[in-house]
Design a protein around this motif. Structure first.
Motif, PDB file in Angstrom:
ATOM      1  N   GLN A 123      -7.002  53.576   8.979  1.00 45.69           N
ATOM      2  CA  GLN A 123      -6.214  53.721  10.020  1.00 45.69           C
ATOM      3  C   GLN A 123      -6.047  55.259  10.397  1.00 45.69           C
ATOM      4  O   GLN A 123      -6.230  55.557  11.619  1.00 45.69           O
ATOM      5  CB  GLN A 123      -4.680  53.317   9.873  1.00 45.69           C
ATOM      6  CG  GLN A 123      -4.485  51.704   9.649  1.00 45.69           C
ATOM      7  CD  GLN A 123      -3.368  51.414   9.232  1.00 45.69           C
ATOM      8  OE1 GLN A 123      -2.218  52.012   8.894  1.00 45.69           O
ATOM      9  NE2 GLN A 123      -2.825  50.047   9.533  1.00 45.69           N
ATOM     10  N   SER A 126      -9.580  56.042  11.995  1.00 42.60           N
ATOM     11  CA  SER A 126      -9.901  55.130  13.319  1.00 42.60           C
ATOM     12  C   SER A 126      -8.999  55.820  14.423  1.00 42.60           C
ATOM     13  O   SER A 126      -9.242  55.744  15.635  1.00 42.60           O
ATOM     14  CB  SER A 126      -9.257  53.782  13.216  1.00 42.60           C
ATOM     15  OG  SER A 126      -9.933  52.925  12.321  1.00 42.60           O
ATOM     16  N   THR A 127      -7.957  56.552  14.036  1.00 43.11           N
ATOM     17  CA  THR A 127      -7.144  57.588  15.143  1.00 43.11           C
ATOM     18  C   THR A 127      -7.898  58.674  15.395  1.00 43.11           C
ATOM     19  O   THR A 127      -7.254  59.490  16.288  1.00 43.11           O
ATOM     20  CB  THR A 127      -5.602  57.748  14.516  1.00 43.11           C
ATOM     21  OG1 THR A 127      -5.792  58.184  13.348  1.00 43.11           O
ATOM     22  CG2 THR A 127      -5.019  56.193  14.632  1.00 43.11           C
ATOM     23  N   ALA A 132     -14.517  55.151  15.077  1.00 41.36           N
ATOM     24  CA  ALA A 132     -14.188  54.122  15.469  1.00 41.36           C
ATOM     25  C   ALA A 132     -13.217  53.500  14.709  1.00 41.36           C
ATOM     26  O   ALA A 132     -13.060  53.795  13.643  1.00 41.36           O
ATOM     27  CB  ALA A 132     -15.204  53.401  16.297  1.00 41.36           C
ATOM     28  N   THR A 133     -12.773  52.105  15.113  1.00 44.87           N
ATOM     29  CA  THR A 133     -12.173  51.330  13.928  1.00 44.87           C
ATOM     30  C   THR A 133     -13.223  51.150  12.802  1.00 44.87           C
ATOM     31  O   THR A 133     -14.278  50.716  12.535  1.00 44.87           O
ATOM     32  CB  THR A 133     -11.945  50.038  14.789  1.00 44.87           C
ATOM     33  OG1 THR A 133     -11.202  50.010  15.722  1.00 44.87           O
ATOM     34  CG2 THR A 133     -11.100  48.949  13.584  1.00 44.87           C
ATOM     35  N   PRO A 135     -13.505  49.072   9.418  1.00 37.79           N
ATOM     36  CA  PRO A 135     -13.227  47.799   8.822  1.00 37.79           C
ATOM     37  C   PRO A 135     -12.897  47.857   7.333  1.00 37.79           C
ATOM     38  O   PRO A 135     -13.671  48.748   6.730  1.00 37.79           O
ATOM     39  CB  PRO A 135     -14.482  46.793   9.240  1.00 37.79           C
ATOM     40  CG  PRO A 135     -15.618  47.900   9.124  1.00 37.79           C
ATOM     41  CD  PRO A 135     -14.868  49.198   9.976  1.00 37.79           C
ATOM     42  N   GLY A 146      -4.425  44.155   7.571  1.00 40.18           N
ATOM     43  CA  GLY A 146      -5.310  45.461   7.781  1.00 40.18           C
ATOM     44  C   GLY A 146      -6.584  45.165   6.959  1.00 40.18           C
ATOM     45  O   GLY A 146      -7.467  46.118   7.148  1.00 40.18           O
TER      46      GLY A 146
END
Length: 540
Positions: A123, A126-127, A132-133, A135, A146
């Motif tokens: 997280q 990703s911020t 990017a996100t 996984p 999550g």
């Protein structure tokens, strides 16, 4: 010069060459995999990772302790062409976040025990503007939102990647000379050269079995898995180190080799005799005491003291048992293909017997620190990679390691940079200054110790200034092995005329206050669950 032809991942070749040979044994229950069976399991894991979007060039973070699932992920990453990024499962969350950012991790694999940290790290990544996100897949059944179960993703067809010796295969972390996390980029050629040189020094027999009881996020544990696949020998895997269980596994499974740090070997010798099947005990991560080596000689333990670094893909020099017993303190001669030059402060080579910095060159030396060209440039000179270690060689070419040019603490095989601990202590609202040094310790080699100066308005009645309170403050922010085991208070830090902290005076003050008080012993007991293993590798 002719360019080297590309090759498949090593497990693919090994499974074709010797499919029926034993590849892996779980020490806890005796479950065995042949190379053909392990190859099938790795193909499944690779397909699952591909279904999660992992592909060639990705930076695959792995946050788990040593277990069969970790072995599968290591080989699967190579099959997919992903760069393996093992993350230390014992680090505090802020430390993990810094490592993931430094290595540009693009996907994470975790287990139940590390699931919450993995999700938090993903997280945070990703911020950021750089990612990017991310996984997160767990090799167990996830308990938090999550993360997804890797086995529930199904599999996706993929084309196995071809590797060349210069391709980056893994990134492992070292604190370097500044305490900041540095991702060491290691190529497939680095790992291959290291495995080859180690084989020439230790020997390889068809029925060899290497006990894996080190953490695989350190070089000492990871190298056992990779080398064994190249050699076609078996790994006997123990989940979590226990001295009695390790000695039992050696006897039960006729183990011929094991990598350990001195603390682990000392405990194993205290538990029982080691089985006669052992051909070698690769002992690194911290200096071995004369007393420990004497016990090995008396009890016929084939100990090979070794010196290495993450930046050199493990071993630099390794002594034979005879050398270790006849030449107190030596780590032996450099391995095949590795050149070690002893230089003075100006970089001029020194003759035998004179101490200076050890500079290493050869095919096992890293390609550089990922994303840090400045640190990479500073680390290399005319004669190769500057280790930061001070030592000397004798006329026979044997090396001795004296100390580090810096003040890094090596405790139970783990590296601790004092500045990192000082920063955490000074973040406490009631602490004005702090100095951190290593104190000699019979169990860990060195123990982290801190001399702290409270703020002027702090009083003796401040509950936040007890040793236990400061210990809790550190443990929320640092791995357990980095937290001070000895804490003393002072009105001022001893300093030189120029204002520099006088580290030897700090050490004397801490020793005078009692290095092994009851509170320190309690913290030692609490840390026994965080077994020190190879820090920078059984790095030998």
């Amino acid at each position: 010069m002719r360019e080297e032809p590309p090759t498949r991942d090593w497990l693919t070749h090994r499974a074709r060459a010797s499919p029926e040979k034993t590849a892996l044994v779980e020490a806890d229950d005796g479950t065995e995999w042949s190379y053909a069976e392990l190859d099938d399991a790795v193909a499944e894991t690779a397909g699952q990772l591909a279904a999660r979007g992992v592909e060639e060039g990705d930076h695959l973070g792995v946050l788990m302790e040593t277990r069969v699932a970790f072995v599968r992920v290591v080989h699967a990453a190579m099959r997919l062409g992903a760069v393996l990024v093992p993350l230390n499962a014992r680090l505090a969350r802020p430390e993990l976040e810094r490592q993931a950012e430094t290595a540009d991790v693009t996907a994470l694999v975790c287990e139940r025990q590390t699931e919450a940290d993995a999700i938090a790290v993903a997280q945070r990544r990703s911020t950021s503007e750089r990612a990017a996100t991310i996984p997160v897949a767990s090799v167990d059944s996830p308990e938090e939102k999550g993360a997804v179960a890797l086995r529930e993703q199904g599999t996706q067809q993929f084309e196995p990647v071809e590797w060349s010796p210069t391709d980056t295969m893994a990134m492992l972390f070292t604190s370097g000379t500044t305490g900041d996390p540095k991702a060491v980029s290691l190529s497939m050629g680095n790992f291959f050269a290291s495995a080859t040189a180690s084989a020439f020094r230790l020997g390889v027999l068809p029925e060899d079995r290497w006990l894996l009881c080190l953490s695989m996020y350190h070089m000492g544990g990871l190298s056992v898995v990779l080398r064994s696949a190249l050699y076609g020998t078996a790994v006997v895997l123990q989940e979590g180190f226990d001295a009695t269980a390790a000695t039992t596994a050696i006897a039960e499974y006729e183990v011929t080799g094991v990598s350990l740090v001195p603390t682990m070997l000392r405990r194993m010798l205290g538990a029982s005799d080691l089985a006669d099947s052992l051909r070698f005990v690769l002992l690194g991560g911290a200096p071995a005491s004369d007393e420990l080596l004497a016990r090995c000689e008396t009890r016929g333990v084939p100990v090979h003291p070794t010196y290495g670094m993450t930046e050199t893909t493990s071993q630099i020099a390794t002594a034979s048992p005879r050398e270790a017993f006849d030449y107190d303190g030596t780590v032996g001669r450099p391995l095949l293909g590795t050149d070690v030059t002893v230089v003075d402060d100006d970089g001029t080579p020194l003759p035998s017997g004179e101490a200076g910095e050890l500079v290493v060159s050869g095919p096992t030396v890293m390609t550089g620190y990922y994303g840090d060209s400045e640190a990479t440039e500073e680390a290399f000179g005319t004669h190769g990679f500057h280790t930061g270690d001070v030592g000397y060689r004798d006329d026979g070419g044997r090396l001795w390691i004296l100390n580090r040019r810096e003040d890094r603490i090596v405790t139970g095989g783990e590296n601790v940079h004092p500045g990192e601990v000082v920063e955490v202590l000074r973040s406490h609202p009631k602490i004005r200054e702090a100095a951190v040094v290593g104190l000699a310790d019979d169990e860990w080699g060195e123990r982290v110790a801190a001399l702290v100066v409270p703020e002027e308005d702090a009083t003796d009645r401040d509950a936040s200034l007890t040793e236990d309170a400061l210990d809790a403050h550190c443990r929320d922010r640092l791995a357990g092995y980095k937290c001070p085991k000895t804490i003393a208070f002072a009105d001022e830090l001893p300093r030189t005329a120029s204002g520099t902290v006088e580290r030897e005076a700090v050490r004397e003050r801490l020793l005078a206050d009692g290095e092994c008080d009851e509170r320190g012993d309690e913290r030692d007991e609490r840390d026994e669950r965080d077994e020190h293993d190879e820090g920078d590798d059984c790095d030998e």
